[in-house]
Design a protein around this motif. Structure first.
Motif, PDB file in Angstrom:
ATOM      1  N   GLU A   1       8.314  11.544 -14.107  1.00  0.00           N
ATOM      2  CA  GLU A   1       7.606  11.159 -12.699  1.00  0.00           C
ATOM      3  C   GLU A   1       8.433  10.019 -12.025  1.00  0.00           C
ATOM      4  O   GLU A   1       8.461  10.252 -10.688  1.00  0.00           O
ATOM      5  CB  GLU A   1       6.526  10.335 -13.169  1.00  0.00           C
ATOM      6  N   PHE A   2       9.192   9.331 -12.730  1.00  0.00           N
ATOM      7  CA  PHE A   2      10.241   8.483 -12.138  1.00  0.00           C
ATOM      8  C   PHE A   2      11.379   9.116 -11.453  1.00  0.00           C
ATOM      9  O   PHE A   2      11.858   8.697 -10.268  1.00  0.00           O
ATOM     10  CB  PHE A   2      10.792   7.267 -12.916  1.00  0.00           C
ATOM     11  N   GLN A   3      11.691  10.248 -11.881  1.00  0.00           N
ATOM     12  CA  GLN A   3      12.846  10.878 -11.321  1.00  0.00           C
ATOM     13  C   GLN A   3      12.254  11.603  -9.980  1.00  0.00           C
ATOM     14  O   GLN A   3      12.803  11.711  -9.143  1.00  0.00           O
ATOM     15  CB  GLN A   3      13.169  12.140 -12.069  1.00  0.00           C
ATOM     16  N   ALA A   4      10.896  11.950  -9.879  1.00  0.00           N
ATOM     17  CA  ALA A   4      10.323  12.707  -8.741  1.00  0.00           C
ATOM     18  C   ALA A   4      10.251  11.472  -7.675  1.00  0.00           C
ATOM     19  O   ALA A   4      10.400  11.694  -6.565  1.00  0.00           O
ATOM     20  CB  ALA A   4       9.104  13.325  -8.963  1.00  0.00           C
ATOM     21  N   LEU A   5       9.890  10.197  -7.881  1.00  0.00           N
ATOM     22  CA  LEU A   5       9.595   9.164  -7.289  1.00  0.00           C
ATOM     23  C   LEU A   5      11.027   8.838  -6.667  1.00  0.00           C
ATOM     24  O   LEU A   5      11.288   8.751  -5.301  1.00  0.00           O
ATOM     25  CB  LEU A   5       9.310   7.987  -7.770  1.00  0.00           C
TER      26      LEU A   5
ATOM     27  N   ALA B   1       0.874  -1.292  -0.032  1.00  0.00           N
ATOM     28  CA  ALA B   1       0.122   0.043   0.027  1.00  0.00           C
ATOM     29  C   ALA B   1       0.801   1.091   0.147  1.00  0.00           C
ATOM     30  O   ALA B   1       0.567   2.240  -0.769  1.00  0.00           O
ATOM     31  CB  ALA B   1      -0.935   0.253   1.176  1.00  0.00           C
ATOM     32  N   ALA B   2       2.058   1.139   0.855  1.00  0.00           N
ATOM     33  CA  ALA B   2       2.863   2.403   0.740  1.00  0.00           C
ATOM     34  C   ALA B   2       3.560   2.732  -0.641  1.00  0.00           C
ATOM     35  O   ALA B   2       3.697   3.524  -0.950  1.00  0.00           O
ATOM     36  CB  ALA B   2       3.911   2.174   1.852  1.00  0.00           C
ATOM     37  N   VAL B   3       4.038   1.449  -1.398  1.00  0.00           N
ATOM     38  CA  VAL B   3       4.521   1.593  -2.472  1.00  0.00           C
ATOM     39  C   VAL B   3       3.602   2.043  -3.755  1.00  0.00           C
ATOM     40  O   VAL B   3       3.844   2.976  -4.510  1.00  0.00           O
ATOM     41  CB  VAL B   3       5.072   0.317  -2.840  1.00  0.00           C
ATOM     42  N   ARG B   4       2.528   1.618  -3.636  1.00  0.00           N
ATOM     43  CA  ARG B   4       1.336   1.989  -4.359  1.00  0.00           C
ATOM     44  C   ARG B   4       1.094   3.519  -4.125  1.00  0.00           C
ATOM     45  O   ARG B   4       1.068   4.102  -5.213  1.00  0.00           O
ATOM     46  CB  ARG B   4      -0.053   1.350  -4.101  1.00  0.00           C
TER      47      ARG B   4
ATOM     48  N   LYS C   1       1.339   9.019  -6.059  1.00  0.00           N
ATOM     49  CA  LYS C   1       1.627  10.467  -5.829  1.00  0.00           C
ATOM     50  C   LYS C   1       2.409  10.997  -6.837  1.00  0.00           C
ATOM     51  O   LYS C   1       2.129  12.280  -7.317  1.00  0.00           O
ATOM     52  CB  LYS C   1       2.661  10.354  -4.592  1.00  0.00           C
ATOM     53  N   PHE C   2       3.302  10.073  -7.580  1.00  0.00           N
ATOM     54  CA  PHE C   2       4.284  10.714  -8.875  1.00  0.00           C
ATOM     55  C   PHE C   2       3.604  10.519 -10.069  1.00  0.00           C
ATOM     56  O   PHE C   2       4.123  10.952 -11.083  1.00  0.00           O
ATOM     57  CB  PHE C   2       5.457  10.295  -8.457  1.00  0.00           C
TER      58      PHE C   2
END
Length: 105
Positions: free
Chosen positions: A46-50, A25-28, A33-34
């Motif tokens: 988006e991957f960079q922000a994550l 759930a936290a990973v999802r 979020k990103f």
């Protein structure tokens, strides 16, 4: 043999998801979020922000981002789905399970 491996990996990931539902759930939540455009796919921006949120320090350079995205992008779309991210997230546990299964043979 390859189908057995794929089935094992999927079963192991499903088991991890069931046992660690809070972790999944936290990973999802981080993924969502990103995923700025809510399309279920994460592009390189988006991957960079994550990656920054997960604490990569110093921030990943452009080449590192592209390499990371390529490693996670299992279907070759140039984007990462949640399932691809979750598979990467679980990889160490899955590999331990595979090693243990091999040792039993």
């Amino acid at each position: 043999l390859q189908m057995d491996r794929i089935g094992f990996i999927k079963a192991r990931m499903d088991k991890m998801a069931a046992e660690g539902s809070q972790e999944q759930a936290a990973v999802r939540a981080a993924f969502q979020k990103f995923d700025e455009n809510n399309n279920g796919e994460m592009d390189i921006k988006e991957f960079q922000a994550l990656a920054s949120e997960l604490g990569t320090d110093p921030p990943l350079r452009e080449g590192e981002l592209a390499e990371g995205l390529a490693q996670l992008d299992q279907d070759g779309t140039g984007q990462i789905s949640f399932d691809e991210l979750w598979a990467w997230w679980c990889r160490e546990e899955v590999e331990k399970g595979l090693a243990a299964a091999r040792a039993k043979k």
